[in-house]
Each structure stands twice: as C-alpha cells, then as structure tokens.
Motif scaffolding. Structure first.
Motif, PDB file in Angstrom:
ATOM      1  N   PHE A  66       0.820  -1.213   0.000  1.00 32.38           N
ATOM      2  CA  PHE A  66       0.000   0.000   0.000  1.00 32.38           C
ATOM      3  C   PHE A  66       0.854   1.264   0.000  1.00 32.38           C
ATOM      4  N   SER A  67       1.988   1.189   0.723  1.00 29.66           N
ATOM      5  CA  SER A  67       2.786   2.405   0.893  1.00 29.66           C
ATOM      6  C   SER A  67       4.183   2.017   1.344  1.00 29.66           C
ATOM      7  N   SER A  68       5.072   3.018   1.330  1.00 30.35           N
ATOM      8  CA  SER A  68       6.437   2.788   1.793  1.00 30.35           C
ATOM      9  C   SER A  68       6.896   3.951   2.655  1.00 30.35           C
ATOM     10  N   GLU A  69       7.626   3.639   3.698  1.00 30.64           N
ATOM     11  CA  GLU A  69       8.203   4.707   4.530  1.00 30.64           C
ATOM     12  C   GLU A  69       9.285   5.479   3.793  1.00 30.64           C
ATOM     13  N   GLU A  70       9.688   4.974   2.635  1.00 29.24           N
ATOM     14  CA  GLU A  70      10.708   5.693   1.865  1.00 29.24           C
ATOM     15  C   GLU A  70      10.118   6.893   1.131  1.00 29.24           C
ATOM     16  N   GLY A  71       8.797   6.850   0.868  1.00 30.34           N
ATOM     17  CA  GLY A  71       8.234   7.917   0.053  1.00 30.34           C
ATOM     18  C   GLY A  71       6.786   8.216   0.409  1.00 30.34           C
ATOM     19  N   VAL A  72       6.144   8.995  -0.458  1.00 31.48           N
ATOM     20  CA  VAL A  72       4.761   9.403  -0.202  1.00 31.48           C
ATOM     21  C   VAL A  72       3.787   8.860  -1.250  1.00 31.48           C
ATOM     22  N   GLU A  73       4.323   8.356  -2.344  1.00 30.69           N
ATOM     23  CA  GLU A  73       3.445   7.840  -3.405  1.00 30.69           C
ATOM     24  C   GLU A  73       2.708   6.592  -2.903  1.00 30.69           C
ATOM     25  N   PRO A  74       1.434   6.443  -3.280  1.00 27.14           N
ATOM     26  CA  PRO A  74       0.754   5.184  -2.946  1.00 27.14           C
ATOM     27  C   PRO A  74       1.341   4.031  -3.768  1.00 27.14           C
ATOM     28  N   GLY A  75       1.384   2.860  -3.160  1.00 24.93           N
ATOM     29  CA  GLY A  75       1.814   1.673  -3.892  1.00 24.93           C
ATOM     30  C   GLY A  75       0.627   1.048  -4.609  1.00 24.93           C
ATOM     31  N   LEU A  76       0.860  -0.113  -5.232  1.00 26.06           N
ATOM     32  CA  LEU A  76      -0.204  -0.775  -5.989  1.00 26.06           C
ATOM     33  C   LEU A  76      -1.212  -1.466  -5.070  1.00 26.06           C
TER      34      LEU A  76
END
Lengths: 257, 205
Positions: free
Chosen positions: B88-98
């Motif tokens: 869903f997401s990553s602590e590395e960035g702000v973009e939503p994942g798939l």
C-alpha cells in the motif's frame, strides 16, 4: 546469516584485465569476459571492475565491456573508475552493473555522492578510498589520482574524517584500500580496518594486502569487515576460491559455500 | 511468454540473459500490446520507491498491467523495489503503492537502530521458505541463499502472505504472495544457481 563476501577485483585497461603491484608495472593477464565468467563459476560472491586509468588521464573511456559482462554473469558486480557524473553512472548501471564506485571524483566534488544517492538509491553508491599511512604525521590520509603515479597526491582529508563525510553524504558502501599494503601480499591492514570499522555504519570492504588464505580469516575475524577484495592472489591462482571458502567455513566465518 | 516490464527502471538485461540461457521465451515489454501477449510478468525495480512508482504510473503499459493482473489473474513477480511497489505504501516515500499484496514497506534502518549492523543489508543471506511455496520448489532448505541489496523491507498485513523469511537483525518477509501476485526482496537475477532455479520455477507456475 549474512555471508562475508569474497570479491575478486579485476583492474581493467582498454577492455583487458591487468594486475597491479602497488599500482605500477602492469601486465595484461586476460580477456575480461571469460575471466568474469570463471570467477562467477568459481564461487566469487561479487566482482569489482576497476578502470584504473580512467580517473587520472581525463579521457572518455569506452565502457562497452560492462554490457558484455552483464550478459554472461549472474552475480553482482560493481564498476569503478572515471565515473564523474550522474549521467556517467546512469550509463554504467543501464549497461547492467549493480553498483558504481567513485573515488577521485568524489573528492573533487563530494556532492556527487549525494546526487548519485538521490538518483539511483544508496545501495548502488560505493565510495572507494585510497588511504596511506603517513609516517611523518602518524596519520592515515586520503590520496587521489592513484591510477597515475605522476598525478597521485595527498588530499586534505584524514581517512577517518572522509569516511564520516561520505556516509553523511549517502554512500552505500565503502571500499578501503590500504595503499601501504597494496600488492605486497603481507596481509590486510588490520589496525586501520578495525579503527574504520568502528565508525563505518555502511558495509565496509577491505582492500590491499591479501597474500594467504589466513589473511582472509584474520580480516574477517579481527576487523569484522563485510567483504574482502583481492586481485593478484586470485588472478595468479595463488588462492583458489573454493579452497579459501572451505578454510573460512572451517574457521567459523559465515561464508556462502 | 514472460514479459519484463520496461517502464524505465531496473536492469532487465540480467533477466533477459538468464531466461535465454534456460531457453524460456522472454521479451522486453514496452507497449500495452506486449503486456497483452504475455502470460507472465516481471516487475523490476531499483532506487527510490517514489521514483519507481512515478515512472510506473506514467508508463503507457500501466493500464494493461493492472488489467492483466487484477482482472485476468496473470502471474506477476515484483523484484526488490518492484516487490515493495506491491504494498500500500512505503516509509521511503509518499506515493501510494499498488496494494496488490496488502502490507506496508518499512525502514530497515529504523528497525535496526538499536544494533551495530551495517546498512544497507547487502550481500548473500540465508532464506527460509515456507513449505510448499511454489517459487522455492526443488530448493535444499538448508542451503538457500540469495543476494540482497536493500534498506527497506515488506511487512505484510497477514502472515500467510509471507512465503519466505530472512534474518538481518530482525526476521522479515523476503518473499510474499497473494494469489497470482508474487514478490521477492532479493535479486534472483544476481543469485547464481539459486536465482536461476527460482526464476525457472516462476516460469513454470
């Protein structure tokens, strides 16, 4: 458990592998692609290809051999030498290298480390450091342009300060080449590596000095480095990787069999 | 036919060479038509999570990939950051994942802050696979090692999404699966015989 890495370093000039003894008097020892293949099959955990002339003579170096290596080996490899910009690094990575290593260009423009980190991620940014024990000052100091004796010069940096700075800028791995030991096969510089290990929070690779299998045991058990790089002992067949791995496992070092 | 999704990131050459050596049909996909022709997809990824997501979202192939994976159940495997993109997401960035494998990507550095372990996690490490995990078919459970190179790790929402674990200061999921969606944190394309076997297993699913 994470395995300690054995890393043959292939010094490259004009697409040929050469070996260096204290960076001088090179002799050509083989074609690059079959050698890379041979090391991957023999159990090398990773390979470093170091274009030794690139950084010091200022010309654009043909790196098409990177693609040829990527076509034949399926272990990670790093390319060093003459990478002066994000664009240079991008080309190397695009040709199939997993990491790029910068040395003199990082000293000339430390911000390059941060730029590479931001563009490609920390994991592909390796910083090579040539460190020499200066008897007069009693300190380890960083040297640059070590590929060319006439241009080799001491920098303003003490090794430990530069190690801290490159980590701050975003290096993902440090290869510490202890120049006093390079090519003389008297063992890794354990004292220096140990002191740098204490302030190095990224993977640390020992370079310079490997002569016997016992030297590898010592560097892993004493200095706790993540990998050990060597050239001539592997190229000349003084040490077989399979025998070295068996010995290190027997000595209790975590190694990929 | 296996398609390597060429959305502008990652080293596809290593996968291409490996499958060619195995005589398994493979292509580099650059158009939606390529994606339609494929019966297996590989989603590579290196570098920053946001950068990879932005490139993927901007790719002409995105809609076709989404349709093939979510409507037609075509098997896909995300590699390294490609695996992280499945969350869903990553602590590395702000973009939503798939969000195809429910979970979140965490910072390994934060998780290991109390240790002296070097970061990133780089090198060959032992992988312990779940019993009957199809990607790990014909592996010797006592000798399964892959090459890792990462600073973030996948934390699945449900334990049964985890197909294999690795230890580096913490035990983390280094391979995940939900239905037809697979992901591995390590680099099979750089893991010599182990990687070859895993990618062969994926091709034979």
């Amino acid at each position: 458990m994470l395995a300690k890495r054995l890393i043959p370093c292939l010094d490259v000039r004009d697409g040929k592998v050469v070996k260096g003894v204290q960076f001088r008097n090179h002799e050509i020892i083989g074609d690059i692609v079959p050698l890379a293949q041979r090391y991957a099959e023999a159990g090398a955990d990773e390979l470093v290809f170091y274009d030794i002339t690139a950084s010091s003579d200022g010309r654009v170096v043909d790196k098409s051999w990177v693609r040829r290596i990527a076509e034949v080996i399926d272990i990670p490899f790093c390319v060093a030498g003459g990478i002066k910009s994000v664009a240079d690094a991008g080309k190397i990575l695009e040709m199939g290298a997993d990491k790029v290593s910068i040395n003199s260009p990082a000293l000339a423009n430390p911000q390059l480390i941060a730029e590479l980190n931001a563009t490609f991620g920390q994991q592909c940014v390796v910083v090579g450091i040539d460190s020499f024990f200066d008897v007069a000052s009693g300190q380890y100091q960083v040297y640059q342009f070590t590929g060319d004796e006439s241009r080799t010069q001491k920098t303003q940096w003490l090794t430990r300060d530069w190690v801290a700075e490159v980590q701050r800028l975003g290096a993902g791995e440090i290869v510490l080449n202890c120049m006093n030991q390079d090519g003389v096969r008297q063992g890794y510089d354990l004292a220096q590596l140990k002191s740098i290990r204490d302030l190095c929070r990224v993977p640390l690779i020992a370079s310079g000095g490997a002569g016997t299998m016992q030297h590898f045991t010592e560097v892993f058990s004493t200095a706790d480095v993540d990998g050990a790089l060597a050239a001539s002992v592997f190229h000349k067949g003084i040490i077989q990787i399979s025998e070295l791995k068996a010995k290190l496992i027997a000595d209790g070092i975590s190694i990929r069999p | 036919m296996i398609a390597l999704i060429d959305y502008g990131i990652g080293n596809l050459q290593a996968f291409l060479n490996l499958y060619q050596r195995l005589h398994i049909p493979v292509m580099v996909a650059t158009t939606p038509e390529h994606i339609e022709q494929a019966d297996k997809l590989i989603l590579p990824g290196v570098g920053h999570f946001d950068h990879a997501m932005q490139l993927f979202n901007a790719s002409v192939m995105k809609d076709a990939v989404v349709r093939r994976v979510t409507e037609q159940n075509v098997p896909i495997i995300g590699i390294c950051v490609g695996m992280q993109m499945l969350a869903f997401s990553s602590e590395e960035g702000v973009e939503p994942g798939l969000g195809w494998v429910p979970g979140r990507v965490r910072s390994l550095k934060n998780a290991l802050a109390h240790t002296q372990l070097p970061m990133p996690h780089m090198g060959w490490n032992d992988v312990v696979a779940a019993k009957d995990a199809p990607l790990f078919k014909s592996f010797n459970p006592d000798d399964t090692r892959f090459y890792f190179l990462h600073s973030y790790y996948f934390e699945p929402e449900q334990a049964d999404f985890c197909m294999a674990r690795c230890d580096y200061g913490i035990s983390f999921s280094c391979a995940v699966r939900k239905g037809n969606v697979f992901g591995v944190q390590f680099h099979p394309e750089k893991s010599h015989h182990f990687g070859e076997q895993l990618l062969k297993n994926f091709a034979e699913l």
